[in-house]
Design an enzyme around this catalytic site. Structure first.
Site, PDB file in Angstrom:
ATOM      1  N   THR A  43       9.987 108.854  55.853  1.00 15.90           N
ATOM      2  CA  THR A  43      11.515 109.426  55.925  1.00 15.90           C
ATOM      3  C   THR A  43      12.243 108.260  55.857  1.00 15.90           C
ATOM      4  OG1 THR A  43      11.590 109.067  58.392  1.00 15.90           O
ATOM      5  CG2 THR A  43      10.549 111.166  57.435  1.00 15.90           C
ATOM      6  N   THR A 141       8.693 109.208  75.360  1.00 16.23           N
ATOM      7  CA  THR A 141       9.989 108.589  75.805  1.00 16.23           C
ATOM      8  C   THR A 141      10.131 108.801  77.369  1.00 16.23           C
ATOM      9  OG1 THR A 141      12.348 108.330  75.406  1.00 16.23           O
ATOM     10  CG2 THR A 141      11.146 110.409  74.775  1.00 16.23           C
ATOM     11  N   ASP A 142      10.949 107.908  77.764  1.00 18.71           N
ATOM     12  CA  ASP A 142      11.672 108.048  79.302  1.00 18.71           C
ATOM     13  C   ASP A 142      12.522 109.041  79.167  1.00 18.71           C
ATOM     14  OD1 ASP A 142      13.430 106.502  78.138  1.00 18.71           O
ATOM     15  OD2 ASP A 142      13.406 104.906  79.596  1.00 18.71           O
ATOM     16  N   GLU A 143      12.924 109.490  78.111  1.00 22.14           N
ATOM     17  CA  GLU A 143      14.292 110.083  77.949  1.00 22.14           C
ATOM     18  C   GLU A 143      14.075 111.794  78.398  1.00 22.14           C
ATOM     19  OE1 GLU A 143      16.913 109.649  74.735  1.00 22.14           O
ATOM     20  OE2 GLU A 143      16.031 107.721  74.364  1.00 22.14           O
ATOM     21  N   TYR A 167      17.037 115.360  71.070  1.00 22.17           N
ATOM     22  CA  TYR A 167      15.532 114.374  70.832  1.00 22.17           C
ATOM     23  C   TYR A 167      14.806 114.606  72.069  1.00 22.17           C
ATOM     24  CZ  TYR A 167      13.313 110.112  71.299  1.00 22.17           C
ATOM     25  OH  TYR A 167      12.180 109.179  71.406  1.00 22.17           O
ATOM     26  N   SER A 170      12.908 117.879  72.494  1.00 25.66           N
ATOM     27  CA  SER A 170      11.848 117.846  71.482  1.00 25.66           C
ATOM     28  C   SER A 170      10.869 117.026  71.892  1.00 25.66           C
ATOM     29  CB  SER A 170      12.398 117.600  70.100  1.00 25.66           C
ATOM     30  OG  SER A 170      12.630 116.294  69.762  1.00 25.66           O
ATOM     31  N   LYS A 171      10.997 115.774  72.691  1.00 31.63           N
ATOM     32  CA  LYS A 171       9.552 115.155  73.061  1.00 31.63           C
ATOM     33  C   LYS A 171       9.245 115.730  74.170  1.00 31.63           C
ATOM     34  CE  LYS A 171       8.567 111.471  71.420  1.00 31.63           C
ATOM     35  NZ  LYS A 171       7.313 111.238  70.275  1.00 31.63           N
ATOM     36  N   PRO A 222      30.735  99.075  67.690  1.00 28.33           N
ATOM     37  CA  PRO A 222      31.067 100.182  68.551  1.00 28.33           C
ATOM     38  C   PRO A 222      30.397 100.463  69.660  1.00 28.33           C
ATOM     39  CG  PRO A 222      29.893 100.645  66.384  1.00 28.33           C
ATOM     40  CD  PRO A 222      29.943  99.202  66.586  1.00 28.33           C
ATOM     41  N   VAL A 223      31.177 100.194  70.891  1.00 29.43           N
ATOM     42  CA  VAL A 223      30.441 100.652  72.122  1.00 29.43           C
ATOM     43  C   VAL A 223      30.513 101.795  72.487  1.00 29.43           C
ATOM     44  CG1 VAL A 223      30.195  99.618  74.420  1.00 29.43           C
ATOM     45  CG2 VAL A 223      30.214  98.154  72.708  1.00 29.43           C
ATOM     46  N   TYR A 224      29.869 102.754  72.936  1.00 27.52           N
ATOM     47  CA  TYR A 224      30.169 104.116  73.309  1.00 27.52           C
ATOM     48  C   TYR A 224      30.705 104.168  74.767  1.00 27.52           C
ATOM     49  CZ  TYR A 224      26.972 105.740  69.538  1.00 27.52           C
ATOM     50  OH  TYR A 224      26.625 105.939  68.242  1.00 27.52           O
TER      51      TYR A 224
HETATM   52  P1  NAD Z   1      10.932 105.405  63.963  1.00 30.79           P
HETATM   53  O1  NAD Z   1      12.057 106.517  63.755  1.00 30.79           O
HETATM   54  O2  NAD Z   1      11.331 103.984  63.542  1.00 30.79           O
HETATM   55  O3  NAD Z   1       9.719 105.666  62.917  1.00 30.79           O
HETATM   56  C1  NAD Z   1       9.316 107.158  62.915  1.00 30.79           C
HETATM   57  C2  NAD Z   1       8.138 107.017  61.947  1.00 30.79           C
HETATM   58  O4  NAD Z   1       7.697 108.244  61.638  1.00 30.79           O
HETATM   59  C3  NAD Z   1       8.783 106.753  60.352  1.00 30.79           C
HETATM   60  O5  NAD Z   1       8.036 105.870  59.723  1.00 30.79           O
HETATM   61  C4  NAD Z   1       8.688 108.283  59.623  1.00 30.79           C
HETATM   62  O6  NAD Z   1       8.514 108.058  58.221  1.00 30.79           O
HETATM   63  C5  NAD Z   1       7.586 108.818  60.276  1.00 30.79           C
HETATM   64  N1  NAD Z   1       7.596 110.420  60.228  1.00 30.79           N
HETATM   65  C6  NAD Z   1       8.767 111.050  60.853  1.00 30.79           C
HETATM   66  N2  NAD Z   1       8.663 112.274  60.109  1.00 30.79           N
HETATM   67  C7  NAD Z   1       7.419 112.534  60.043  1.00 30.79           C
HETATM   68  C8  NAD Z   1       6.464 113.587  59.574  1.00 30.79           C
HETATM   69  N3  NAD Z   1       6.749 114.661  59.729  1.00 30.79           N
HETATM   70  N4  NAD Z   1       5.248 113.314  59.202  1.00 30.79           N
HETATM   71  C9  NAD Z   1       4.833 112.056  59.100  1.00 30.79           C
HETATM   72  N5  NAD Z   1       5.322 110.978  59.573  1.00 30.79           N
HETATM   73  C10 NAD Z   1       6.748 111.206  59.982  1.00 30.79           C
HETATM   74  O7  NAD Z   1      10.600 105.570  65.511  1.00 30.79           O
HETATM   75  P2  NAD Z   1       9.874 104.427  66.548  1.00 30.79           P
HETATM   76  O8  NAD Z   1      11.078 103.709  66.926  1.00 30.79           O
HETATM   77  O9  NAD Z   1       9.100 103.572  65.859  1.00 30.79           O
HETATM   78  O10 NAD Z   1       9.223 105.432  67.469  1.00 30.79           O
HETATM   79  C11 NAD Z   1       7.972 105.769  67.470  1.00 30.79           C
HETATM   80  C12 NAD Z   1       7.755 106.629  68.633  1.00 30.79           C
HETATM   81  O11 NAD Z   1       7.829 106.119  69.885  1.00 30.79           O
HETATM   82  C13 NAD Z   1       8.309 107.978  68.608  1.00 30.79           C
HETATM   83  O12 NAD Z   1       7.571 109.078  68.790  1.00 30.79           O
HETATM   84  C14 NAD Z   1       9.632 107.814  69.595  1.00 30.79           C
HETATM   85  O13 NAD Z   1       9.920 109.167  70.086  1.00 30.79           O
HETATM   86  C15 NAD Z   1       8.896 106.889  70.567  1.00 30.79           C
HETATM   87  N6  NAD Z   1       9.782 106.219  71.329  1.00 30.79           N
HETATM   88  C16 NAD Z   1      10.426 105.273  70.791  1.00 30.79           C
HETATM   89  C17 NAD Z   1      11.351 104.384  71.488  1.00 30.79           C
HETATM   90  C18 NAD Z   1      12.118 103.338  70.759  1.00 30.79           C
HETATM   91  O14 NAD Z   1      13.039 102.844  71.625  1.00 30.79           O
HETATM   92  N7  NAD Z   1      12.140 103.184  69.652  1.00 30.79           N
HETATM   93  C19 NAD Z   1      11.288 104.622  72.725  1.00 30.79           C
HETATM   94  C20 NAD Z   1      10.455 105.477  73.432  1.00 30.79           C
HETATM   95  C21 NAD Z   1       9.808 106.172  72.765  1.00 30.79           C
HETATM   96  P1  TYD Z   2      20.061 103.857  71.080  1.00 35.05           P
HETATM   97  O1  TYD Z   2      19.601 102.428  70.557  1.00 35.05           O
HETATM   98  O2  TYD Z   2      20.679 104.813  70.061  1.00 35.05           O
HETATM   99  O3  TYD Z   2      18.970 104.358  71.900  1.00 35.05           O
HETATM  100  P2  TYD Z   2      18.868 105.661  73.184  1.00 35.05           P
HETATM  101  O4  TYD Z   2      20.155 106.523  72.876  1.00 35.05           O
HETATM  102  O5  TYD Z   2      17.557 106.166  72.737  1.00 35.05           O
HETATM  103  O6  TYD Z   2      18.755 104.830  74.392  1.00 35.05           O
HETATM  104  O7  TYD Z   2      21.267 103.554  72.132  1.00 35.05           O
HETATM  105  C1  TYD Z   2      21.282 102.786  73.147  1.00 35.05           C
HETATM  106  C2  TYD Z   2      22.274 102.612  73.962  1.00 35.05           C
HETATM  107  O8  TYD Z   2      23.401 102.035  73.372  1.00 35.05           O
HETATM  108  C3  TYD Z   2      22.840 104.021  74.326  1.00 35.05           C
HETATM  109  O9  TYD Z   2      23.213 104.103  75.657  1.00 35.05           O
HETATM  110  C4  TYD Z   2      23.949 104.501  73.311  1.00 35.05           C
HETATM  111  C5  TYD Z   2      24.364 103.036  73.066  1.00 35.05           C
HETATM  112  N1  TYD Z   2      24.998 102.888  71.709  1.00 35.05           N
HETATM  113  C6  TYD Z   2      26.276 102.616  71.596  1.00 35.05           C
HETATM  114  O10 TYD Z   2      27.120 101.989  72.492  1.00 35.05           O
HETATM  115  N2  TYD Z   2      26.732 102.445  70.302  1.00 35.05           N
HETATM  116  C7  TYD Z   2      26.124 102.622  69.307  1.00 35.05           C
HETATM  117  O11 TYD Z   2      26.596 102.240  68.289  1.00 35.05           O
HETATM  118  C8  TYD Z   2      24.648 102.858  69.443  1.00 35.05           C
HETATM  119  C9  TYD Z   2      23.712 103.326  68.234  1.00 35.05           C
HETATM  120  C10 TYD Z   2      24.167 103.124  70.656  1.00 35.05           C
END
Ligand code: NAD
Ligand code: TYD
Length: 365
Positions: A43, A141-143, A167, A170-171, A222-224
């Site tokens: 994707t 995820t912790d979310e 999100y 769904s997790k 951009p800080v939310y």
């Molecule tokens: P990412 O968005 O960088 O990568 C997701 C990957 O999944 C991509 O390579 C995409 O092509 C692939 N993908 C999406 N839909 C697909 C499908 N239908 N079939 C096959 N492949 C598909 O995500 P990430 O940040 O590497 O996160 C990986 C996992 O860790 C996720 O399950 C996410 O929920 C979990 N996670 C991530 C974080 C974080 O901070 N990034 C924190 C907690 C948990």
């Molecule tokens: P993000 O990296 O999207 O992770 P998550 O929402 O899964 O925690 O965002 C991390 C934190 O940063 C979150 O509190 C939202 C905030 N944020 C901003 O303030 N500005 C931004 O442009 C983005 C993408 C996130």
């Protein structure tokens, strides 16, 4: 790509072309020759070039495909006969789940169901020794636990689920399915719930890479909301080490929380990034990038604080995070500055459209 593991040692990774999956595969093949089959749909968030270093590695096989495609999954399992599945594939960006939740339900809920069901059928066909050794590691995820107040104790494995974004919901749904496959059929499922990751190869829609690149390019940061939302930051290589530990020694049916012991308010993360970019690439007029910080309209339903109590994985599996946040952030900023070609390859037209959509109408506060 070349490759061709057919041994029972293989591990099937889903989503291995994304941020955490790429780091997982690269670090895995540095420490073991146990083959990896990477199933990824590619994707917008997936990038096969993240794994270009493995192109001629006989222990690495890339397969482009969808986790929702049950026939494809069944065929892959028959062909490679893996000893484990490590499931990363997901839609992972909260802001996108607010704009367009459908893909999150499809991939995260339905896709995880398809994968679990095909894993169960494959696992049932194994010998009793094969069944006992097999693992399905579901990365979550912790979310799923919702939002904490400033003085609340950190999330532990028994914290009730209270997801707030599409999100997170769904997790949470996928975690419940993983749990049900263990309890109903005994499929040896392990679930990990980790905090916010950062490090190389993270797609620049997430906070840390977005801010590094905007700061570098003199764009607004951009800080939310009030910038005081807190996340617990985990260096991606520490997360990968934790997953390896859970895969090898985790108790089937158990869940493990994984965190970085690094709670930081968003505004503190952004100012630290400004200072690092100033140090590594000083502005010609010696100005500080901090002047680019712009408070903008908040994310709807924005969770205030996440914090992980990771004592269970430390106690049972001996894992603790090794990377202090400030050192990990420095490495990460350096990586983005040194990898301009990677950055421009992922910032496609679709990426620019997303940035325009998410930020253009977000009014400055
Ligand atoms: P990412 O968005 O960088 O990568 C997701 C990957 O999944 C991509 O390579 C995409 O092509 C692939 N993908 C999406 N839909 C697909 C499908 N239908 N079939 C096959 N492949 C598909 O995500 P990430 O940040 O590497 O996160 C990986 C996992 O860790 C996720 O399950 C996410 O929920 C979990 N996670 C991530 C974080 C974080 O901070 N990034 C924190 C907690 C948990
Ligand atoms: P993000 O990296 O999207 O992770 P998550 O929402 O899964 O925690 O965002 C991390 C934190 O940063 C979150 O509190 C939202 C905030 N944020 C901003 O303030 N500005 C931004 O442009 C983005 C993408 C996130």
């Amino acid at each position: 790509m070349p490759g061709g593991s057919t041994t029972r040692d293989a591990v099937l990774v889903t989503g291995g072309a994304g941020f955490i999956g790429s780091n997982f595969i690269l670090t895995w093949l540095q420490s073991t020759r146990s083959p990896i089959v990477n199933l990824d749909l590619l994707t917008y968030a997936g990038n096969a070039a993240n794994l270009a270093a493995l192109e001629s590695d006989p222990c690495y096989t890339f397969v482009r495909g969808d986790i929702c495609d049950s026939e494809r999954i069944a065929a892959l399992l028959r062909e490679h006969r893996p000893r484990a599945i490590v499931h990363f594939a997901a839609e992972s960006h909260v802001d996108r789940s607010i704009v367009a939740p459908d893909a999150f339900i499809r991939t995260n809920v339905h896709g995880t169901f398809v994968l679990l069901e095909q894993a169960r059928l494959y696992w049932s066909s194994l010998s009793s020794a094969g069944r006992a050794a097999f693992r399905f590691l579901h990365v979550s995820t912790d979310e799923v636990y919702g939002s904490l107040g400033a003085g609340d104790p950190a999330f532990c494995e028994t914290t009730p689920y209270a997801p707030n974004s599409p999100y997170a919901a769904s997790k949470a749904g996928s975690d419940h399915l993983a749990r049900a496959y263990y309890h109903t059929w005994g499929l040896p499922v392990l679930t990990t719930n980790c905090s916010n990751n950062y490090g190389p190869f993270q797609f620049p829609e997430k906070l840390i890479p977005l801010m590094i690149l905007n700061a570098l390019e003199g764009k607004s940061l951009p800080v939310y909301g009030d910038g005081k939302n807190v996340r617990d930051w985990l260096f991606v290589e520490d997360h990968c080490a934790a997953i390896r530990a859970v895969l090898e020694d985790g108790q089937p049916g158990a869940t493990y929380n994984i965190g970085g012991n690094s709670e930081r308010a968003n505004i503190d993360v952004v100012t630290a990034i400004c200072d690092l970019v100033d140090e590594m690439r000083p502005c010609s007029d010696d100005a500080s990038r901090r002047k680019l910080i712009t408070y903008v309209e908040d994310r709807p339903g924005h969770d205030r604080r996440y914090a992980i109590d990771a004592r269970k994985i430390a106690r049972e599996l001996g894992w603790t995070p090794a990377q202090p946040f400030e050192a990990g952030l420095r490495k990460t900023v350096r990586w983005y500055l040194d990898n301009a070609a990677w950055v421009s390859s992922v910032r496609t037209g679709a990426y620019r459209e997303w940035i325009a959509q998410n930020y253009a109408e977000r009014l400055a506060l």
